[in-house]
Write an enzyme that holds these catalytic residues in place. Structure first.
Site, short mmCIF file in Angstrom:
data_model
loop_
_atom_site.label_atom_id
_atom_site.label_comp_id
_atom_site.label_asym_id
_atom_site.label_seq_id
_atom_site.Cartn_x
_atom_site.Cartn_y
_atom_site.Cartn_z
N VAL A 100 2.53 -1.52 -5.73
CA VAL A 100 2.04 -2.76 -6.34
C VAL A 100 0.54 -2.64 -6.59
CG1 VAL A 100 1.74 -5.23 -5.99
CG2 VAL A 100 3.82 -4.13 -5.19
N HIS A 108 -0.51 -6.57 -15.81
CA HIS A 108 0.22 -7.82 -15.99
C HIS A 108 -0.74 -9.00 -16.15
CE1 HIS A 108 4.42 -6.56 -15.66
NE2 HIS A 108 4.01 -5.66 -14.79
N ASP A 115 7.78 -5.98 -17.63
CA ASP A 115 8.80 -5.25 -16.88
C ASP A 115 10.13 -5.71 -17.44
OD1 ASP A 115 6.84 -4.20 -15.27
OD2 ASP A 115 7.14 -5.65 -13.67
N GLU A 164 7.41 4.49 -13.42
CA GLU A 164 8.04 3.16 -13.54
C GLU A 164 8.79 3.07 -14.86
OE1 GLU A 164 5.47 -0.18 -12.96
OE2 GLU A 164 5.00 0.36 -10.89
ZN LIG Z 1 5.06 -3.94 -14.39
#
Ligand SMILES: [Zn+2]
Length: 199
Positions: A100, A108, A115, A164
């Site tokens: 994180v 963000h 996401d 990710e």
């Molecule tokens: Zn993200």
């Protein structure tokens, strides 16, 4: 502060101030079947208004190929990011810092990052895996809509984040195409720009 340029580099070395937020946020509407069961429109993910048409086009073109995904998370405030991180640190310890972003270092907060999650056969999932059809489609096609796979596999030491397959970042059509074709991250692009002084 005005809304940031879409090619802005935000990471652990390039932080946003705690009071930065995008001026033009819009509520996304492609997640009616979301696990979060948004009854209240105010709880739906928000993104910067100028990038929403690109997201909508990407989602509807994907559907034509039988690929279904939703925006699962968009804009997050500095303070929300702080809470997420603190909760995960409590649960998992220092490894949380790998997973994180620290407050101010998350894209963000710009409203330019999303996401994605799935809604397939009546089942919602945010467990996005590398070889899922949706992840493959997005990795190969999102640049056509101005997005890049922001934290690719094999670039962890450059981006500072684990791979990710669910996180995409809007950088605009031209830059997304360039980064996709050259296979480079925003960090590498920025470094090259500074080295050669191009604009
Ligand atoms: Zn993200």
């Amino acid at each position: 502060m005005d809304d940031l340029s879409v090619d802005v580099l935000i990471n652990k070395d390039n932080l946003l101030p705690s009071d930065y937020y995008p001026k033009s946020l819009i509520i996304t509407d492609n997640n009616e079947n979301n696990f979060h069961n948004y009854k209240n429109a105010n709880l739906k993910p928000m993104v910067r208004a100028d990038i929403y048409p690109y997201i909508q086009r990407m989602i509807s073109d994907a559907e034509k190929s039988g690929i279904y995904f939703i925006v699962d998370s968009g804009y997050r405030s500095y303070f929300y990011q702080k809470v997420i991180l603190e909760e995960l640190v409590k649960k998992e310890g220092n490894i949380a810092y790998q997973k994180v972003a620290k407050p101010g270092s998350s894209e963000h907060q710009t409203g330019l990052a999303i996401d994605i999650a799935y809604y397939k056969n009546g089942v919602y999932s945010d467990d996005v895996k590398e070889d899922d059809d949706e992840a493959i489609w997005l990795a190969n096609n999102s640049y056509k809509y101005g997005f890049i796979l922001r934290y690719p596999k094999g670039k962890e030491d450059i981006t500072g984040y684990q791979y990710e397959p669910w996180h995409f970042r809007f950088v605009g059509l031209d830059l997304a195409k360039k980064l996709y074709e050259e296979g480079i991250t925003l960090e590498e692009y920025e470094k090259r720009k500074n080295t050669f002084g191009s604009r």
